[in-house]
Design a protein around this motif. Structure first.
Motif, mmCIF file in Angstrom:
data_model
loop_
_atom_site.group_PDB
_atom_site.id
_atom_site.type_symbol
_atom_site.label_atom_id
_atom_site.label_comp_id
_atom_site.label_asym_id
_atom_site.label_seq_id
_atom_site.Cartn_x
_atom_site.Cartn_y
_atom_site.Cartn_z
ATOM 1 N N UNK A 43 0.819 -1.214 0.000
ATOM 2 C CA UNK A 43 0.000 0.000 0.000
ATOM 3 C C UNK A 43 0.852 1.264 0.000
ATOM 4 N N UNK A 44 2.156 1.111 -0.074
ATOM 5 C CA UNK A 44 3.070 2.253 -0.030
ATOM 6 C C UNK A 44 2.900 3.160 -1.245
ATOM 7 N N UNK A 45 3.194 4.432 -1.057
ATOM 8 C CA UNK A 45 3.215 5.400 -2.163
ATOM 9 C C UNK A 45 4.612 5.474 -2.770
ATOM 10 N N UNK A 46 5.540 4.689 -2.232
ATOM 11 C CA UNK A 46 6.913 4.634 -2.735
ATOM 12 C C UNK A 46 7.035 3.423 -3.662
ATOM 13 N N UNK A 47 7.113 3.637 -4.978
ATOM 14 C CA UNK A 47 7.163 2.522 -5.928
ATOM 15 C C UNK A 47 8.304 1.540 -5.673
ATOM 16 N N UNK A 48 9.423 2.013 -5.160
ATOM 17 C CA UNK A 48 10.544 1.102 -4.907
ATOM 18 C C UNK A 48 10.234 0.163 -3.745
ATOM 19 N N UNK A 49 9.525 0.642 -2.731
ATOM 20 C CA UNK A 49 9.104 -0.231 -1.631
ATOM 21 C C UNK A 49 8.156 -1.306 -2.152
ATOM 22 N N UNK A 50 7.266 -0.902 -3.043
ATOM 23 C CA UNK A 50 6.331 -1.870 -3.633
ATOM 24 C C UNK A 50 7.123 -2.947 -4.376
ATOM 25 N N UNK A 51 8.034 -2.536 -5.236
ATOM 26 C CA UNK A 51 8.821 -3.488 -6.040
ATOM 27 C C UNK A 51 9.642 -4.439 -5.173
ATOM 28 N N UNK A 52 10.280 -3.934 -4.133
ATOM 29 C CA UNK A 52 11.123 -4.795 -3.300
ATOM 30 C C UNK A 52 10.309 -5.738 -2.429
ATOM 31 N N UNK A 53 9.012 -5.499 -2.293
ATOM 32 C CA UNK A 53 8.150 -6.373 -1.512
ATOM 33 C C UNK A 53 7.563 -7.504 -2.348
ATOM 34 N N UNK A 54 7.680 -7.400 -3.664
ATOM 35 C CA UNK A 54 7.115 -8.402 -4.563
ATOM 36 C C UNK A 54 8.101 -9.527 -4.844
ATOM 37 N N UNK A 55 7.562 -10.718 -5.119
ATOM 38 C CA UNK A 55 8.393 -11.829 -5.562
ATOM 39 C C UNK A 55 9.126 -11.401 -6.830
ATOM 40 N N UNK A 56 10.287 -11.954 -7.039
ATOM 41 C CA UNK A 56 11.149 -11.549 -8.152
ATOM 42 C C UNK A 56 10.412 -11.531 -9.492
ATOM 43 N N UNK A 57 9.624 -12.570 -9.787
ATOM 44 C CA UNK A 57 8.961 -12.617 -11.093
ATOM 45 C C UNK A 57 7.957 -11.477 -11.267
ATOM 46 N N UNK A 58 7.368 -11.004 -10.178
ATOM 47 C CA UNK A 58 6.447 -9.869 -10.275
ATOM 48 C C UNK A 58 7.199 -8.551 -10.325
ATOM 49 N N UNK A 59 8.236 -8.447 -9.510
ATOM 50 C CA UNK A 59 9.029 -7.207 -9.491
ATOM 51 C C UNK A 59 9.642 -6.950 -10.857
ATOM 52 N N UNK A 60 10.051 -8.023 -11.543
ATOM 53 C CA UNK A 60 10.624 -7.872 -12.880
ATOM 54 C C UNK A 60 9.605 -7.350 -13.882
ATOM 55 N N UNK A 61 8.321 -7.670 -13.655
ATOM 56 C CA UNK A 61 7.257 -7.236 -14.566
ATOM 57 C C UNK A 61 6.724 -5.843 -14.224
ATOM 58 N N UNK A 62 6.925 -5.427 -12.990
ATOM 59 C CA UNK A 62 6.420 -4.124 -12.561
ATOM 60 C C UNK A 62 7.276 -3.018 -13.165
ATOM 61 N N UNK A 63 6.621 -2.099 -13.813
ATOM 62 C CA UNK A 63 7.384 -0.985 -14.382
ATOM 63 C C UNK A 63 7.801 -0.030 -13.270
ATOM 64 N N UNK A 64 8.899 0.645 -13.483
ATOM 65 C CA UNK A 64 9.359 1.637 -12.508
ATOM 66 C C UNK A 64 8.244 2.661 -12.303
ATOM 67 N N UNK A 65 8.006 2.998 -11.076
ATOM 68 C CA UNK A 65 6.957 3.969 -10.781
ATOM 69 C C UNK A 65 5.593 3.344 -10.596
ATOM 70 N N UNK A 66 5.496 1.995 -10.666
ATOM 71 C CA UNK A 66 4.209 1.321 -10.508
ATOM 72 C C UNK A 66 3.777 1.294 -9.047
ATOM 73 N N UNK A 67 2.521 1.567 -8.834
ATOM 74 C CA UNK A 67 1.892 1.433 -7.530
ATOM 75 C C UNK A 67 0.751 0.434 -7.690
#
Length: 124
Positions: A43-67
């Motif tokens: 639920x973070x507004x920080x896209x990098x926190x969101x990405x680092x909380x996701x499993x690798x396969x999802x983080x790789x698919x998440x575009x930078x700046x994704x919430x």
């Protein structure tokens, strides 16, 4: 900052059957801090926190700046709901989104590189 929910959100909201099999016959205890943090960070507004909380396969698919979650979303993790079997686990949270009633959701996690990451969740 644009909220994008595309493939990452879809992946987070699917797969209940897979996770049920992975966590059946699991041991219930208190959730580790990194698992609790990973779920709350969705639920973070920080896209990098969101990405680092996701499993690798999802983080790789998440575009930078994704919430993932709309602004104002709260995730109240139920730390005593932790169930783990090996490198798979599940954790419940009460999800409160703006203008919606709170709903219980189960988040499914995977342990990668020594830390817990969110793989997907049931739709609240």
């Amino acid at each position: 900052m644009t909220v994008k929910r595309s493939s990452v959100a879809v992946a987070l909201l699917m797969g209940v059957a897979l996770s049920t099999a992975a966590c059946s016959e699991s041991e219930k205890s208190i959730a580790p801090d990194d698992a609790t943090t990973a779920v709350r960070n969705l639920a973070s507004r920080d896209p990098e926190k969101v990405r680092t909380s996701l499993a690798r396969q999802l983080a790789d698919k998440a575009s930078r700046g994704s919430l993932i979650a709309p602004t104002g979303t709260r995730l109240d993790v139920q730390t005593d709901s932790w169930k783990q079997k090996g490198n798979s686990a599940q954790l419940s949270a009460i999800v409160t989104m703006p203008q919606k009633s709170p709903a219980m959701s189960v988040f499914y996690l995977i342990r990668e590189e020594g830390k817990w990451h969110v793989l997907f969740s049931e739709k609240p």
